[in-house]
Motif scaffolding. Structure first.
Motif, PDB file in Angstrom:
ATOM      1  N   ASP A  49     -13.483 -29.903  -6.232  1.00  0.00           N
ATOM      2  CA  ASP A  49     -13.405 -29.236  -7.533  1.00  0.00           C
ATOM      3  C   ASP A  49     -12.764 -30.129  -8.580  1.00  0.00           C
ATOM      4  N   GLN A  50     -11.644 -30.720  -8.183  1.00  0.00           N
ATOM      5  CA  GLN A  50     -10.888 -31.539  -9.143  1.00  0.00           C
ATOM      6  C   GLN A  50     -11.660 -32.784  -9.572  1.00  0.00           C
ATOM      7  N   LEU A  51     -12.378 -33.387  -8.624  1.00  0.00           N
ATOM      8  CA  LEU A  51     -13.075 -34.636  -8.940  1.00  0.00           C
ATOM      9  C   LEU A  51     -14.506 -34.393  -9.435  1.00  0.00           C
ATOM     10  N   HIS A  52     -14.939 -33.143  -9.389  1.00  0.00           N
ATOM     11  CA  HIS A  52     -16.348 -32.797  -9.653  1.00  0.00           C
ATOM     12  C   HIS A  52     -17.269 -33.533  -8.682  1.00  0.00           C
ATOM     13  N   PHE A  53     -16.841 -33.537  -7.429  1.00  0.00           N
ATOM     14  CA  PHE A  53     -17.645 -34.111  -6.352  1.00  0.00           C
ATOM     15  C   PHE A  53     -18.312 -32.952  -5.604  1.00  0.00           C
ATOM     16  N   THR A  54     -19.322 -33.278  -4.799  1.00  0.00           N
ATOM     17  CA  THR A  54     -19.953 -32.285  -3.934  1.00  0.00           C
ATOM     18  C   THR A  54     -19.070 -32.097  -2.703  1.00  0.00           C
ATOM     19  N   PHE A  55     -18.967 -30.858  -2.230  1.00  0.00           N
ATOM     20  CA  PHE A  55     -18.224 -30.606  -0.992  1.00  0.00           C
ATOM     21  C   PHE A  55     -19.216 -30.413   0.150  1.00  0.00           C
ATOM     22  N   LEU A  56     -18.933 -31.074   1.263  1.00  0.00           N
ATOM     23  CA  LEU A  56     -19.825 -30.949   2.424  1.00  0.00           C
ATOM     24  C   LEU A  56     -19.004 -30.801   3.702  1.00  0.00           C
ATOM     25  N   ASP A  57     -19.401 -29.861   4.525  1.00  0.00           N
ATOM     26  CA  ASP A  57     -18.679 -29.612   5.775  1.00  0.00           C
ATOM     27  C   ASP A  57     -19.629 -29.939   6.933  1.00  0.00           C
ATOM     28  N   THR A  58     -19.236 -30.850   7.798  1.00  0.00           N
ATOM     29  CA  THR A  58     -20.177 -31.293   8.851  1.00  0.00           C
ATOM     30  C   THR A  58     -20.539 -30.145   9.801  1.00  0.00           C
ATOM     31  N   THR A 108     -18.932 -37.436  -2.826  1.00  0.00           N
ATOM     32  CA  THR A 108     -18.890 -36.297  -1.901  1.00  0.00           C
ATOM     33  C   THR A 108     -17.550 -36.249  -1.177  1.00  0.00           C
ATOM     34  N   VAL A 109     -17.022 -35.051  -1.042  1.00  0.00           N
ATOM     35  CA  VAL A 109     -15.847 -34.841  -0.198  1.00  0.00           C
ATOM     36  C   VAL A 109     -16.367 -34.240   1.101  1.00  0.00           C
ATOM     37  N   ILE A 110     -16.105 -34.931   2.204  1.00  0.00           N
ATOM     38  CA  ILE A 110     -16.650 -34.538   3.499  1.00  0.00           C
ATOM     39  C   ILE A 110     -15.536 -33.978   4.368  1.00  0.00           C
ATOM     40  N   SER A 111     -15.685 -32.723   4.774  1.00  0.00           N
ATOM     41  CA  SER A 111     -14.730 -32.154   5.721  1.00  0.00           C
ATOM     42  C   SER A 111     -15.398 -32.214   7.093  1.00  0.00           C
ATOM     43  N   THR A 112     -14.712 -32.811   8.054  1.00  0.00           N
ATOM     44  CA  THR A 112     -15.356 -33.024   9.359  1.00  0.00           C
ATOM     45  C   THR A 112     -14.780 -32.085  10.422  1.00  0.00           C
ATOM     46  N   GLY A 113     -15.514 -31.885  11.494  1.00  0.00           N
ATOM     47  CA  GLY A 113     -15.019 -31.111  12.629  1.00  0.00           C
ATOM     48  C   GLY A 113     -13.889 -31.877  13.319  1.00  0.00           C
ATOM     49  N   GLY A 114     -13.007 -31.155  13.974  1.00  0.00           N
ATOM     50  CA  GLY A 114     -11.818 -31.756  14.566  1.00  0.00           C
ATOM     51  C   GLY A 114     -12.066 -32.871  15.579  1.00  0.00           C
ATOM     52  N   GLY A 115     -13.244 -32.916  16.173  1.00  0.00           N
ATOM     53  CA  GLY A 115     -13.515 -33.920  17.192  1.00  0.00           C
ATOM     54  C   GLY A 115     -14.181 -35.183  16.670  1.00  0.00           C
ATOM     55  N   VAL A 116     -14.501 -35.189  15.370  1.00  0.00           N
ATOM     56  CA  VAL A 116     -15.285 -36.309  14.813  1.00  0.00           C
ATOM     57  C   VAL A 116     -14.601 -37.658  15.003  1.00  0.00           C
ATOM     58  N   ALA A 117     -13.299 -37.728  14.735  1.00  0.00           N
ATOM     59  CA  ALA A 117     -12.608 -39.020  14.795  1.00  0.00           C
ATOM     60  C   ALA A 117     -12.686 -39.639  16.189  1.00  0.00           C
ATOM     61  N   ALA A 118     -12.799 -38.807  17.211  1.00  0.00           N
ATOM     62  CA  ALA A 118     -12.799 -39.316  18.583  1.00  0.00           C
ATOM     63  C   ALA A 118     -14.201 -39.714  19.061  1.00  0.00           C
ATOM     64  N   GLY A 119     -15.206 -39.424  18.272  1.00  0.00           N
ATOM     65  CA  GLY A 119     -16.580 -39.765  18.691  1.00  0.00           C
ATOM     66  C   GLY A 119     -16.842 -41.239  18.461  1.00  0.00           C
TER      67      GLY A 119
END
Ligand code: S3P
Length: 179
Positions: A29-38, A79-90
């Motif tokens: 919202d603040q950056l006027h970026f798209t929000f995306l949730d994996t 884009t601001v990307i919100s990832t699932g909790g396991g993403v970093a370990a993949g």
């Protein structure tokens, strides 16, 4: 790696219940970026919930879908990307995100995470007799991966608004250095 990075996006990684979605939406919202949730993207592609994917196809199938979505994000801008909790370990996921995004890890202790997620039912990995023990085990296994993020932010003593400000500050800083 660093020289080929083009930081156009922000990726939030971190354990379940660390606030990735709420923080991510506010930053977008603040950056006027798209929000995306994996997770949302995976669910809409699969035509079913994460819980149903785990139950019907298993965790390994879910991780493959997750890795495919992460790889596709390289084409995104603003884009601001919100990832699932396991993403970093993949395998390969963090490297892929780092090519185009500032990778920020939101952190909290197992106890705090449990306090935040205990009323929720949509996380198949926490459907255990002792969910707090499971959180401790998964968090310990993932910690070395989470710590590879560009920025590690403890969310325990900060409000969502403060976490958002910190991320925005880091993003602006790194972008001004890149110019
Ligand atoms: C998972 C976290 C969930 C979701 C899935 C697996 C994990 O996302 O991707 O249930 O492995 O930690 P959130 O972190 O958004 O809850």
């Amino acid at each position: 790696m660093a020289s080929t990075r083009q930081i156009r996006n922000i990726a939030l990684v971190g354990f379940m219940g660390t606030g990735k979605s709420s923080v991510g939406r506010m930053i977008a919202d603040q950056l006027h970026f798209t929000f995306l949730d994996t997770d949302d993207l995976i669910e809409s592609r699969a035509g079913k919930s994460i819980t149903a994917i785990f139950a019907e196809e298993g965790e390994a199938a879910f991780r493959k879908m997750e890795a495919a979505v992460i790889a596709e994000l390289a084409a995104r801008k603003r884009t601001v990307i919100s990832t699932g909790g396991g993403v970093a370990a993949g395998p390969g996921n963090l490297d892929s995100l780092r090519e185009h995004a500032l990778v920020v890890c939101l952190w909290a202790s197992p106890e705090k995470i449990w306090e935040r997620v205990r009323g929720q039912t949509h996380r198949p990995l926490l459907r255990e007799a002792d969910p707090l023990a499971k959180i401790r085990e998964l968090l310990a296994a993932r910690e070395p991966h989470y710590k590879q993020a560009d920025v590690l932010l403890n969310t325990e003593l900060r409000s969502v608004r403060e976490v958002v400000q910190q991320v925005l500050h880091q993003f602006k800083l790194i972008r001004s250095k890149a110019r």
